[in-house]
Design a protein around this motif. Sequence first.
Motif, mmCIF file in Angstrom:
data_model
loop_
_atom_site.group_PDB
_atom_site.id
_atom_site.type_symbol
_atom_site.label_atom_id
_atom_site.label_comp_id
_atom_site.label_asym_id
_atom_site.label_seq_id
_atom_site.Cartn_x
_atom_site.Cartn_y
_atom_site.Cartn_z
ATOM 1 N N VAL A 222 -47.666 -18.158 44.506
ATOM 2 C CA VAL A 222 -46.534 -17.890 45.397
ATOM 3 C C VAL A 222 -46.844 -18.332 46.824
ATOM 4 C CG1 VAL A 222 -45.142 -16.047 46.431
ATOM 5 C CG2 VAL A 222 -45.633 -16.013 43.985
ATOM 6 N N VAL A 223 -48.051 -18.041 47.293
ATOM 7 C CA VAL A 223 -48.426 -18.428 48.652
ATOM 8 C C VAL A 223 -48.457 -19.949 48.783
ATOM 9 C CG1 VAL A 223 -50.311 -18.414 50.332
ATOM 10 C CG2 VAL A 223 -49.642 -16.305 49.186
ATOM 11 N N CYS A 224 -48.959 -20.627 47.760
ATOM 12 C CA CYS A 224 -48.956 -22.099 47.792
ATOM 13 C C CYS A 224 -47.538 -22.636 47.924
ATOM 14 C CB CYS A 224 -49.614 -22.662 46.533
ATOM 15 S SG CYS A 224 -51.413 -22.584 46.526
ATOM 16 N N GLY A 225 -46.619 -22.071 47.140
ATOM 17 C CA GLY A 225 -45.236 -22.508 47.222
ATOM 18 C C GLY A 225 -44.618 -22.214 48.572
ATOM 19 N N GLY A 313 -41.593 -22.631 45.970
ATOM 20 C CA GLY A 313 -41.428 -23.565 47.075
ATOM 21 C C GLY A 313 -39.987 -23.946 47.313
ATOM 22 N N ILE A 314 -39.236 -24.222 46.243
ATOM 23 C CA ILE A 314 -37.826 -24.581 46.397
ATOM 24 C C ILE A 314 -37.027 -23.391 46.935
ATOM 25 C CG2 ILE A 314 -35.737 -25.207 45.123
ATOM 26 C CD1 ILE A 314 -37.536 -26.948 43.332
ATOM 27 N N MET A 328 -38.503 -18.977 58.250
ATOM 28 C CA MET A 328 -39.894 -18.695 57.873
ATOM 29 C C MET A 328 -40.179 -17.206 57.879
ATOM 30 S SD MET A 328 -42.304 -20.325 56.624
ATOM 31 C CE MET A 328 -43.856 -19.741 55.954
ATOM 32 N N LEU A 329 -39.517 -16.464 58.779
ATOM 33 C CA LEU A 329 -39.676 -15.007 58.792
ATOM 34 C C LEU A 329 -39.039 -14.406 57.537
ATOM 35 C CD1 LEU A 329 -38.835 -14.261 62.535
ATOM 36 C CD2 LEU A 329 -41.077 -14.578 61.486
ATOM 37 N N VAL A 330 -37.872 -14.925 57.161
ATOM 38 C CA VAL A 330 -37.210 -14.443 55.947
ATOM 39 C C VAL A 330 -38.072 -14.759 54.723
ATOM 40 C CG1 VAL A 330 -35.140 -14.596 54.522
ATOM 41 C CG2 VAL A 330 -34.948 -14.784 57.006
ATOM 42 N N VAL A 331 -38.630 -15.959 54.688
ATOM 43 C CA VAL A 331 -39.500 -16.363 53.580
ATOM 44 C C VAL A 331 -40.705 -15.431 53.483
ATOM 45 C CG1 VAL A 331 -41.093 -18.152 52.799
ATOM 46 C CG2 VAL A 331 -38.814 -18.780 53.571
ATOM 47 N N THR A 332 -41.312 -15.115 54.618
ATOM 48 C CA THR A 332 -42.486 -14.233 54.631
ATOM 49 C C THR A 332 -42.147 -12.854 54.098
ATOM 50 O OG1 THR A 332 -43.380 -15.434 56.533
ATOM 51 C CG2 THR A 332 -44.302 -13.258 56.085
ATOM 52 N N LEU A 333 -40.988 -12.332 54.489
ATOM 53 C CA LEU A 333 -40.588 -11.009 54.009
ATOM 54 C C LEU A 333 -40.303 -11.019 52.512
ATOM 55 C CD1 LEU A 333 -38.236 -9.782 56.890
ATOM 56 C CD2 LEU A 333 -40.475 -8.874 56.285
ATOM 57 N N VAL A 334 -39.603 -12.042 52.041
ATOM 58 C CA VAL A 334 -39.197 -12.089 50.640
ATOM 59 C C VAL A 334 -40.384 -12.336 49.718
ATOM 60 C CG1 VAL A 334 -37.853 -13.385 48.932
ATOM 61 C CG2 VAL A 334 -36.840 -12.806 51.144
ATOM 62 N N PHE A 335 -41.241 -13.298 50.090
ATOM 63 C CA PHE A 335 -42.314 -13.719 49.191
ATOM 64 C C PHE A 335 -43.623 -12.962 49.397
ATOM 65 C CE2 PHE A 335 -39.396 -17.260 48.984
ATOM 66 C CZ PHE A 335 -39.423 -17.615 47.651
ATOM 67 N N ILE A 336 -43.782 -12.279 50.527
ATOM 68 C CA ILE A 336 -45.019 -11.538 50.780
ATOM 69 C C ILE A 336 -44.737 -10.082 51.122
ATOM 70 C CG2 ILE A 336 -47.076 -11.360 52.230
ATOM 71 C CD1 ILE A 336 -47.129 -13.716 50.344
ATOM 72 N N GLY A 337 -43.900 -9.848 52.133
ATOM 73 C CA GLY A 337 -43.666 -8.488 52.618
ATOM 74 C C GLY A 337 -43.148 -7.555 51.546
ATOM 75 N N MET A 338 -42.077 -7.956 50.868
ATOM 76 C CA MET A 338 -41.496 -7.104 49.832
ATOM 77 C C MET A 338 -42.123 -7.330 48.465
ATOM 78 S SD MET A 338 -37.405 -7.106 50.774
ATOM 79 C CE MET A 338 -37.199 -8.878 50.596
ATOM 80 N N ALA A 339 -42.843 -8.435 48.307
ATOM 81 C CA ALA A 339 -43.327 -8.826 46.977
ATOM 82 C C ALA A 339 -44.629 -8.149 46.574
ATOM 83 C CB ALA A 339 -43.484 -10.341 46.916
ATOM 84 N N VAL A 340 -45.610 -8.150 47.474
ATOM 85 C CA VAL A 340 -46.938 -7.628 47.113
ATOM 86 C C VAL A 340 -46.898 -6.165 46.690
ATOM 87 C CG1 VAL A 340 -49.261 -7.149 47.979
ATOM 88 C CG2 VAL A 340 -48.163 -9.350 48.486
ATOM 89 N N PRO A 341 -46.222 -5.269 47.442
ATOM 90 C CA PRO A 341 -46.217 -3.856 47.023
ATOM 91 C C PRO A 341 -45.467 -3.610 45.721
ATOM 92 C CG PRO A 341 -45.552 -4.105 49.334
ATOM 93 C CD PRO A 341 -45.509 -5.458 48.716
ATOM 94 N N THR A 342 -44.560 -4.511 45.339
ATOM 95 C CA THR A 342 -43.737 -4.281 44.152
ATOM 96 C C THR A 342 -44.187 -5.113 42.954
ATOM 97 O OG1 THR A 342 -42.166 -5.986 44.880
ATOM 98 C CG2 THR A 342 -41.720 -3.732 45.561
#
Length: 432
Positions: A222-225, A313-314, A328-342
């Motif tokens: 996910v981080v790579c994408g 990535g897409i 990029m802030l939205v991407v960070t929240l969606v793919f990292i902020g909300m993703a890791v804890p869930t």
Amino acid sequence: MKEIHPFRVLRAKPLWIVNGVITGVLALLFTVFYVGANIDPVDHMKKLPVGLVNVDTGAAVGGKQVNLGARITESIKKSTTSGDKIDWRVMDEKEAKEELGEGKLYGALVVPDNFTSSVTALTGTAATKSPVRPTLKVLTNQSAGSLGSSLARTASTAAAESASLQVGKELTAQNGAGQAKLPAAARVLLADPAAVTVEDGHPLHSHSGLGLTAFYYALVLVVCGMLSANVISGQADHALGYTHNDMGPLRLHRPLIRATRVQTLAISSTLMIGLSLLMGTLVMVGAVGIMGMDASHLPLLWLYSVCAIAVSGIGALALLAVFGTPGMLVVTLVFIGMAVPTAGATTPIEALPGFYRFLAEFEPLRQIADGVRSILYYDAQADAGLARGWVMMAAGLVVAALFGFGVTGWYDRKGLHRIPAEAKPDGIAVPV
């Protein structure tokens, strides 16, 4: 005209306010997502799936057939001690083994086949010699998550110990005056007859990170994408001449090639698909070939890795195309902020607050991690999360394409081009 010193922009209130709001909101959201999801998993736990298996064949006692294992499993199933925190699932040994091997159970409590005969032997003549304590077996499942397995083990152990004490009370009452004839060791065992043993119900290889390699591997994908989307988006803009490209002290700029927003997104997405082949290969080479991570089904793991990076990535490119710089802030929240804890890696989904369980239904990291876990730990079984991973990735790709190309197409139709046909000189006013 006197030149304004660059540091005077620090007097501009909007500069402080805008950056303060953005960074403050990010700090608050990350705190809420990470700490809030993990602050009290026991209190939030609801219906954690744990198997309840009775293999006991029973024994004849006083001319009657008795099956203490059936009594134990029935009493645990009906018990309200754990409330709705544990979902006790009565099943046979084969079913329990299959569901442990698919990650559907976090653990199991097993009553062995000789349990009744071993318990009743404590009150017979054999007890006068060297009484053997019967056992109840608790199975763990680290492959489903170390914390979830630990919670299941705690609940199963507590249930087994409580069941042993209850059986002890019944045996003591039934034995009555005959209890005085038993040796002291036998009387102690009679009061609490069953020992509890803990075993791994689905053993993993040593290079499996105690069941965490699947999560970290999926996180890498996910981080790579996500990060490559930021790089590709910037490089595509540079290639089209929309932005400068600073390389150390050098500033590079290409002639402008006018492209619609849809065309720009299509170019970036094509790059992402092509480079996902490279990234997916290198991720697998690094994890399996260099670091020695235990893995099987390597062709499938490679294909899944490439697709996961491409889809992530897409999705990130679509958000960047629609929201621009804030994307990029939205991407960070969606793919990292909300993703890791869930993602269900550290804290099981069943032990998350309701809001986080809702997020877990569609957050990309959880879906990708389930597929990776199936490939690495569960022999790539479709029911173990692989089918869901593929379906959710396909759904995510469709949603990202519809959202990204739909909104950018609307921008183009409205004439909201990145550089208008008759561009005016840039002018930025910053109050000082």
